[in-house]
Design an enzyme around this catalytic site. Structure first.
Site, mmCIF file in Angstrom:
data_model
loop_
_atom_site.group_PDB
_atom_site.id
_atom_site.type_symbol
_atom_site.label_atom_id
_atom_site.label_comp_id
_atom_site.label_asym_id
_atom_site.label_seq_id
_atom_site.Cartn_x
_atom_site.Cartn_y
_atom_site.Cartn_z
ATOM 1 N N PHE A 42 -37.883 -54.594 52.496
ATOM 2 C CA PHE A 42 -38.069 -54.743 53.935
ATOM 3 C C PHE A 42 -39.231 -55.700 54.185
ATOM 4 C CE2 PHE A 42 -39.237 -53.347 58.263
ATOM 5 C CZ PHE A 42 -37.999 -53.547 58.851
ATOM 6 N N ASP A 72 -40.714 -47.291 48.307
ATOM 7 C CA ASP A 72 -40.522 -47.087 49.742
ATOM 8 C C ASP A 72 -39.216 -46.322 49.917
ATOM 9 O OD1 ASP A 72 -39.893 -47.264 52.459
ATOM 10 O OD2 ASP A 72 -40.750 -49.268 52.675
ATOM 11 N N TYR A 111 -38.425 -41.279 61.152
ATOM 12 C CA TYR A 111 -37.618 -41.438 62.362
ATOM 13 C C TYR A 111 -36.191 -41.864 62.085
ATOM 14 C CZ TYR A 111 -39.254 -46.257 61.631
ATOM 15 O OH TYR A 111 -39.562 -47.468 61.090
ATOM 16 N N LYS A 112 -35.862 -42.133 60.834
ATOM 17 C CA LYS A 112 -34.487 -42.514 60.482
ATOM 18 C C LYS A 112 -33.698 -41.250 60.140
ATOM 19 C CE LYS A 112 -36.042 -46.975 58.567
ATOM 20 N NZ LYS A 112 -35.700 -47.858 59.683
ATOM 21 N N ARG A 148 -24.228 -52.967 60.115
ATOM 22 C CA ARG A 148 -24.664 -51.782 59.365
ATOM 23 C C ARG A 148 -24.167 -50.505 60.023
ATOM 24 N NH1 ARG A 148 -30.885 -51.238 58.186
ATOM 25 N NH2 ARG A 148 -30.803 -50.642 60.380
#
Length: 397
Positions: free
Chosen positions: A113, A184, A209-210, A356
């Site tokens: 990322f 990560d 939060y995912k 996605r």
């Protein structure tokens, strides 16, 4: 065995919506509103500042850290919450480099990322430019782990394609040459079973939060392996990482263990919302989650191939080699995603051409998958995406 119909009932999902974007922002637990109301009115409202003690606000980062630790295979007492994921990446990377002062190479890959890479670049500048961030293709990582490397900094699951690194294997390779491994877990925690202890990770970080459904802005977590926890020196020596914050000493003394990785004041309201999500996670058996993830994703790939054969699968075909998302390449992917959202099938887009879709058994059913695949076929085959409205780029894609 996990009752996924029961977990689904515990999330607020708008009627008629198929939500395939939990890999970007998880939906709200139904219990979150009442829990936040309680925190605002009965705790912040009535207790005022005494809530730090009476409501246990100060203990939340460690207490919730252990609950997340269960989901990532961490030893108790080695995971703590607070701050943002970028901050935790910076902390972990700086700590790892300090443990290998004679080495100057940070190894990452082009599927990482960008924020992680930005943090590494900023840290290198802060250290006087004496280190190198070496970026290779994901499939070249293993060969690039040499005796020059101080730390491997990898995201376990590629945010675009869902390609999954073999954490234990690459960590073992890093250790074999004397390097450390930082992982990560932003697209791993809550997506499938993770075992940072069994995989011998030195450091791990992730957001909540995912897949963990903590809400927008929910705090990140950091894990430090037991052999490092008492010796790492935080580059961000925050007040709440001090051994005695309320002694107000002018010089920093690190707290014992993982507590030294705390920095700023914990986000109490956000942690209250996250706690309701973790109540749902307490009902989930991780191997059962993985089995359901694979079944739903395999169904999705097969049905999209049937309805929209012109889409190119960007994710690995082997379910063991991908995370809890399925991605397709399409030159007009952004517009196609907007058309799907208008039809209440929500995925997202990542430049330059990735559509996605997050596959989350906690609130997705086989029927949802079939409807989504059918709508994708309609949008693509009938060119419903081909309008100025759907081509207009918003701030968040």
């Amino acid at each position: 065995m996990t009752d996924f119909a029961a977990t689904r009932s515990q999330f607020h999902l708008p009627d008629g919506t198929v939500y395939l974007d939990g890999n970007s922002l998880g939906p709200m637990p139904r219990a979150a509103r009442a829990r936040l109301d309680q925190t605002i009115a009965a705790e912040w409202g009535d207790m005022l500042i005494t809530g730090w003690n009476k409501a246990g606000w100060m203990d939340q980062p460690a207490r919730l850290g252990d609950r997340i630790g269960r989901l990532i295979g961490a030893e108790p007492g080695h995971t703590v919450l607070g701050d943002t994921l970028s901050v935790k990446v910076y902390q972990a990377l700086a700590a790892a480099l300090a443990l290998r002062p004679e080495r100057k190479v940070i190894l990452s890959d082009s599927g990482n990322f960008p924020s992680d890479l930005y943090m590494a670049q900023g840290l290198i500048r802060a250290m006087g430019g004496t280190h190198e961030l070496r970026i290779v293709a994901p499939e070249e990582v293993e060969a690039a782990i040499t005796y020059e490397v101080a730390v491997t900094m990898l995201t376990e699951v590629d945010y675009r394609t869902g390609r999954r690194h073999d954490m234990p294997h690459l960590t073992a390779k890093a250790h074999s040459v004397g390097a450390l491994a930082l992982w990560d877990l932003a697209h791993s925690a809550g997506a499938f079973p993770v075992d940072v202890s069994g995989g011998k990770a030195d450091f791990a970080v992730g957001c909540t939060y995912k897949f963990l459904n903590g809400g927008p802005g929910a705090p990140a977590f950091i894990y430090v392996a037991p052999e490092h926890a008492e010796v790492v020196e935080p580059a961000l020596a925050g007040w709440l990482g001090h051994d005695a914050p309320f002694a107000f000493e002018p010089a920093y003394r690190p707290a014992p263990g993982i507590a030294r990785m705390r920095v700023g004041t914990p986000p109490v309201l956000q942690m209250a919302a996250l706690e309701t999500a973790l109540d749902v996670w307490d009902q989930v058996d991780m191997p059962a989650l993985d089995e359901a993830r694979i079944a739903l994703s395999e169904q999705f790939i097969a049905e999209v191939a049937q309805h929209a054969p012109m889409l190119e699968l960007a994710s690995p075909r082997d379910p063991a080699a991908r995370g809890a998302q399925v991605s397709f390449r399409f030159t007009e992917g952004y517009a196609a995603i907007q058309a799907l959202i208008a039809r209440r099938v929500i995925g997202d887009f990542r430049a330059p051409d990735i559509m996605r879709f997050g596959i989350t058994p906690l609130y997705l059913s086989s029927e949802d998958i079939s409807r989504a695949a059918s709508e994708i076929g309609t949008v693509i085959s009938e060119r419903l995406w081909d309008t100025p409205e759907y081509r207009r780029k918003a701030a968040v894609t």
